[in-house]
Design an enzyme around this catalytic site. Structure first.
Site, mmCIF file in Angstrom:
data_model
loop_
_atom_site.group_PDB
_atom_site.id
_atom_site.type_symbol
_atom_site.label_atom_id
_atom_site.label_comp_id
_atom_site.label_asym_id
_atom_site.label_seq_id
_atom_site.Cartn_x
_atom_site.Cartn_y
_atom_site.Cartn_z
ATOM 1 N N THR A 30 -150.253 39.328 -12.445
ATOM 2 C CA THR A 30 -150.684 40.655 -12.903
ATOM 3 C C THR A 30 -151.829 40.438 -13.902
ATOM 4 O O THR A 30 -151.672 39.655 -14.845
ATOM 5 C CB THR A 30 -149.498 41.388 -13.559
ATOM 6 O OG1 THR A 30 -148.460 41.516 -12.580
ATOM 7 C CG2 THR A 30 -149.890 42.769 -14.076
ATOM 8 N N GLU A 51 -139.979 39.789 -11.363
ATOM 9 C CA GLU A 51 -139.068 39.444 -12.481
ATOM 10 C C GLU A 51 -137.690 39.031 -11.949
ATOM 11 O O GLU A 51 -136.676 39.303 -12.579
ATOM 12 C CB GLU A 51 -138.936 40.617 -13.456
ATOM 13 C CG GLU A 51 -140.168 40.868 -14.292
ATOM 14 C CD GLU A 51 -140.245 39.971 -15.519
ATOM 15 O OE1 GLU A 51 -141.357 39.467 -15.787
ATOM 16 O OE2 GLU A 51 -139.230 39.759 -16.184
ATOM 17 N N GLY A 52 -137.689 38.368 -10.824
ATOM 18 C CA GLY A 52 -136.435 37.939 -10.190
ATOM 19 C C GLY A 52 -136.010 38.952 -9.150
ATOM 20 O O GLY A 52 -135.784 40.128 -9.477
ATOM 21 N N THR A 53 -135.905 38.532 -7.885
ATOM 22 C CA THR A 53 -135.498 39.455 -6.818
ATOM 23 C C THR A 53 -134.042 39.889 -7.051
ATOM 24 O O THR A 53 -133.315 39.266 -7.840
ATOM 25 C CB THR A 53 -135.584 38.767 -5.430
ATOM 26 O OG1 THR A 53 -134.613 37.721 -5.397
ATOM 27 C CG2 THR A 53 -136.969 38.201 -5.156
ATOM 28 N N SER A 54 -133.617 40.918 -6.319
ATOM 29 C CA SER A 54 -132.222 41.374 -6.464
ATOM 30 C C SER A 54 -131.250 40.250 -6.102
ATOM 31 O O SER A 54 -130.193 40.108 -6.716
ATOM 32 C CB SER A 54 -131.973 42.592 -5.569
ATOM 33 O OG SER A 54 -132.572 43.728 -6.128
ATOM 34 N N GLY A 114 -141.698 30.669 -6.045
ATOM 35 C CA GLY A 114 -141.488 32.070 -6.434
ATOM 36 C C GLY A 114 -140.153 32.171 -7.137
ATOM 37 O O GLY A 114 -140.052 31.982 -8.347
ATOM 38 N N ARG A 116 -135.435 41.129 -19.008
ATOM 39 C CA ARG A 116 -135.194 41.882 -17.773
ATOM 40 C C ARG A 116 -134.872 43.364 -17.983
ATOM 41 O O ARG A 116 -135.301 44.198 -17.168
ATOM 42 C CB ARG A 116 -134.094 41.198 -16.952
ATOM 43 C CG ARG A 116 -134.656 40.014 -16.220
ATOM 44 C CD ARG A 116 -133.671 39.231 -15.430
ATOM 45 N NE ARG A 116 -134.407 38.193 -14.711
ATOM 46 C CZ ARG A 116 -133.886 37.052 -14.311
ATOM 47 N NH1 ARG A 116 -132.621 36.778 -14.537
ATOM 48 N NH2 ARG A 116 -134.620 36.169 -13.673
ATOM 49 N N SER A 146 -121.891 37.665 -19.074
ATOM 50 C CA SER A 146 -121.827 38.053 -17.655
ATOM 51 C C SER A 146 -123.215 38.359 -17.118
ATOM 52 O O SER A 146 -123.358 39.140 -16.178
ATOM 53 C CB SER A 146 -120.926 39.273 -17.480
ATOM 54 O OG SER A 146 -119.649 39.013 -17.989
ATOM 55 N N GLN A 174 -123.892 71.743 0.214
ATOM 56 C CA GLN A 174 -123.205 70.710 -0.569
ATOM 57 C C GLN A 174 -123.781 69.312 -0.273
ATOM 58 O O GLN A 174 -123.897 68.480 -1.177
ATOM 59 C CB GLN A 174 -121.718 70.743 -0.235
ATOM 60 C CG GLN A 174 -120.853 70.357 -1.404
ATOM 61 C CD GLN A 174 -119.386 70.450 -1.048
ATOM 62 O OE1 GLN A 174 -118.911 69.725 -0.165
ATOM 63 N NE2 GLN A 174 -118.681 71.338 -1.717
HETATM 64 C C1 LIG Z 1 -147.027 43.013 -7.560
HETATM 65 C C2 LIG Z 1 -146.507 41.724 -8.094
HETATM 66 C C3 LIG Z 1 -146.755 41.363 -9.406
HETATM 67 C C4 LIG Z 1 -146.286 40.143 -9.892
HETATM 68 N N1 LIG Z 1 -146.624 39.760 -11.182
HETATM 69 C C5 LIG Z 1 -146.369 38.475 -11.558
HETATM 70 C C6 LIG Z 1 -146.909 37.967 -12.785
HETATM 71 O O1 LIG Z 1 -147.583 38.680 -13.544
HETATM 72 N N2 LIG Z 1 -146.706 36.665 -13.095
HETATM 73 C C7 LIG Z 1 -145.972 35.845 -12.271
HETATM 74 O O2 LIG Z 1 -145.817 34.670 -12.619
HETATM 75 N N3 LIG Z 1 -145.424 36.310 -11.117
HETATM 76 C C8 LIG Z 1 -145.623 37.588 -10.739
HETATM 77 N N4 LIG Z 1 -145.116 38.062 -9.536
HETATM 78 C C9 LIG Z 1 -144.328 37.143 -8.676
HETATM 79 C C10 LIG Z 1 -142.883 37.544 -8.487
HETATM 80 O O3 LIG Z 1 -142.158 37.288 -9.644
HETATM 81 C C11 LIG Z 1 -142.374 36.808 -7.235
HETATM 82 O O4 LIG Z 1 -142.946 37.432 -6.105
HETATM 83 C C12 LIG Z 1 -140.858 36.832 -7.139
HETATM 84 O O5 LIG Z 1 -140.301 36.010 -8.124
HETATM 85 C C13 LIG Z 1 -140.353 36.358 -5.762
HETATM 86 O O6 LIG Z 1 -140.947 35.163 -5.385
HETATM 87 P P1 LIG Z 1 -141.561 35.031 -3.893
HETATM 88 O O7 LIG Z 1 -142.459 36.188 -3.683
HETATM 89 O O8 LIG Z 1 -142.138 33.681 -3.759
HETATM 90 O O9 LIG Z 1 -140.329 35.194 -2.921
HETATM 91 P P2 LIG Z 1 -139.322 34.039 -2.426
HETATM 92 O O10 LIG Z 1 -138.789 33.311 -3.605
HETATM 93 O O11 LIG Z 1 -139.963 33.254 -1.353
HETATM 94 O O12 LIG Z 1 -138.143 34.914 -1.810
HETATM 95 C C14 LIG Z 1 -138.177 35.422 -0.463
HETATM 96 C C15 LIG Z 1 -136.813 36.063 -0.198
HETATM 97 O O13 LIG Z 1 -135.784 35.053 -0.218
HETATM 98 C C16 LIG Z 1 -134.773 35.412 -1.118
HETATM 99 N N5 LIG Z 1 -134.229 34.223 -1.768
HETATM 100 C C17 LIG Z 1 -134.900 33.162 -2.304
HETATM 101 N N6 LIG Z 1 -134.054 32.266 -2.818
HETATM 102 C C18 LIG Z 1 -132.806 32.744 -2.615
HETATM 103 C C19 LIG Z 1 -131.495 32.283 -2.926
HETATM 104 N N7 LIG Z 1 -131.282 31.135 -3.573
HETATM 105 N N8 LIG Z 1 -130.437 33.055 -2.554
HETATM 106 C C20 LIG Z 1 -130.620 34.221 -1.900
HETATM 107 N N9 LIG Z 1 -131.842 34.726 -1.584
HETATM 108 C C21 LIG Z 1 -132.918 33.994 -1.944
HETATM 109 C C22 LIG Z 1 -135.463 36.313 -2.143
HETATM 110 O O14 LIG Z 1 -134.528 37.144 -2.836
HETATM 111 C C23 LIG Z 1 -136.415 37.094 -1.251
HETATM 112 O O15 LIG Z 1 -135.729 38.172 -0.657
HETATM 113 C C24 LIG Z 1 -145.541 39.293 -9.049
HETATM 114 C C25 LIG Z 1 -145.280 39.677 -7.733
HETATM 115 C C26 LIG Z 1 -145.770 40.850 -7.231
HETATM 116 C C27 LIG Z 1 -145.532 41.174 -5.779
#
Ligand SMILES: Cc1cc2nc3c(=O)[nH]c(=O)nc-3n(C[C@H](O)[C@H](O)[C@H](O)COP(=O)(O)OP(=O)(O)OC[C@H]3O[C@@H](n4cnc5c(N)ncnc54)[C@H](O)[C@@H]3O)c2cc1C
Length: 405
Positions: free
Chosen positions: A164, A385-388, A135, A264, A335, A300
């Site tokens: 997707t 598109e990359g987690t926070s 992921g 992004r 950056s 307020q």
């Molecule tokens: C509704 C939906 C649509 C999507 N569409 C597409 C698509 O069209 N095509 C496609 O290819 N993908 C798609 N994705 C996949 C999406 O990009 C991934 O879910 C995302 O990149 C996270 O990967 P993961 O779910 O395996 O989480 P993981 O990578 O397993 O992450 C789990 C947690 O660990 C944290 N984490 C992982 N590594 C680190 C690190 N080094 N440092 C700190 N924290 C970390 C993450 O931030 C997260 O909180 C989709 C996902 C969803 C849910």
């Protein structure tokens, strides 16, 4: 005379107003129904295609807007209408951008139009990168593409997840590894043409939000595609792999980074659309809901919440527009400004929709009002598109020059 301006030009304003009309008149009334049905909203996509909103021409025009803000303006407006429907209408662009960024002119000419079809026969496309064990760590992809030189074909095997439009798309773009030792730099993208044997849909996911957008696994079992389906072509791939092998020894950078940074902000703009929609509902509600003999906004504590919501939305938009302008004018993202914009916009959407629910009290918790749906929809913007966390990692590495883990 100063050339700095944050004013969109007349063409951009006309597009914004046109899309706003579609979002208000077509998307908003249909949003709750498709969220409940959790199905691909074909009639809405078809209507968008009829009007030219779901079309290659439209996205190409916005994509090549020299100021860069064409795409963010379009995304914000459509996702202000509804995020699930918005993703159903724009999901194809993920795959289209992969072809535009990596394909030859001939490949772009062949595949991009087929991804959209025609208003009479609408088609979708899917971008398949993520896998069950890859992921955030895209270098861990296991889907393998092996070249069969005798037939000039690539044979692809693996399982993709979270795609997707996966399985319902006419055209799939699949990222696979051709040299596992090179990690992300040993990967290539392939077009899988419509009806190719061996490609099938796995499970379709039932989701928390953006439920009108189809998300599913895609299984690739001995999928054979012609050599011409390798995006960019074999010669370019061989050169790139040779450079990567050299770069690997020298610790060179991943070339895919720049593409992610540039795409992004568009996702950030979608999050801003959701946040703005929820903020508007909350502002109206706070002005009309009377408790203790006066509108709740007279407190307020409530008014300041709305002030913070609006401030964050505008700040997020400025970050998105800056990054989009930088991408369009080829400024280096020193950056990780693209990641900054997506990080801040995604977090803002979650914050604003959560505050909006709170401001609506019990009503905010029901499906009579749209903010609970917006809140559910916003949650994906800190994940895909990359987690926070990954955005923070990218920014931290860019600003420090250190290999932060
Ligand atoms: C509704 C939906 C649509 C999507 N569409 C597409 C698509 O069209 N095509 C496609 O290819 N993908 C798609 N994705 C996949 C999406 O990009 C991934 O879910 C995302 O990149 C996270 O990967 P993961 O779910 O395996 O989480 P993981 O990578 O397993 O992450 C789990 C947690 O660990 C944290 N984490 C992982 N590594 C680190 C690190 N080094 N440092 C700190 N924290 C970390 C993450 O931030 C997260 O909180 C989709 C996902 C969803 C849910």
């Amino acid at each position: 005379m100063s050339t700095f301006s944050l004013d969109p030009g007349p063409d951009q304003l006309a597009v914004r107003d046109w899309l706003h009309g579609f979002a208000a008149d077509v998307m908003r009334p249909a949003a709750a129904e498709w969220d409940e049905r959790e199905e691909t909203p074909w009639p809405v996509i078809q209507e968008a295609a009829k009007l030219g909103i779901y079309s290659l021409d439209f996205y190409a025009q916005q994509f090549f807007d020299p100021s860069g803000v064409g795409i963010p303006i379009a995304m914000e407006e459509l996702f202000w209408g509804d995020a699930g429907l918005g993703l159903a209408i724009t999901g194809t662009t993920l795959a289209a951008v992969a072809v535009l960024a990596n394909g030859t002119d001939e490949q772009i000419g062949t595949w991009a139009p087929q991804m959209f079809g025609t208003p009479e026969d609408v088609k979708l496309a899917a971008f398949c990168s993520s896998e069950p064990d890859a992921g955030s760590d895209v270098s861990a992809l296991r889907t393998r593409a092996v070249y069969d030189e005798a037939k000039d074909e690539w044979v692809i095997n693996g399982t993709k997840t979270w795609a997707t439009n996966g399985g319902i798309a006419h055209v799939h773009v699949v990222v696979a590894t051709v040299d596992p030792e090179l990690g992300a730099r040993g990967q290539a993208s392939f077009v899988v043409p419509p009806g190719t044997p061996g490609l099938s849909q796995g499970q379709k996911f039932k989701k928390h939000g953006i439920r009108a957008s189809h998300t599913a696994e895609v299984v690739l079992d001995g999928v054979r595609v012609p050599g011409s389906c390798l995006l960019g072509g074999k010669e370019k791939l061989d050169e790139r792999l040779a450079r990567a092998r050299e770069g690997a020894r020298k610790g060179g950078k991943n070339a895919a980074m720049a593409t992610f940074e540039a795409s992004r902000p568009a996702v950030g703009a979608q999050a801003i659309g959701i946040a703005r929609a929820a903020y508007e509902v909350a502002l109206d509600y706070a002005k009309t809901r009377v408790q203790f003999g006066r509108p709740i906004i007279d407190n307020q504590g409530v008014a300041f919440q709305l002030a913070d919501m609006k401030t964050r939305i505008d700040a997020a938009r400025l970050l998105v527009w800056r990054a989009s302008w930088m991408a369009a004018t080829n400024q280096p993202f020193t950056s990780a400004e693209g990641s900054m914009s997506k990080l801040y916009a995604g977090e803002t959407a979650k914050y604003v929709t959560s505050q909006a629910m709170q401001l609506l009290g019990g009503n905010g918790f029901t499906r009579e009002y749209p903010v609970e749906r917006m809140h559910r929809d916003s949650a994906i913007y800190t994940v895909f598109e990359g987690t926070s966390e990954i955005q923070r990692l990218v920014i931290a590495r860019a600003i420090s020059g250190m290999p932060i883990r």
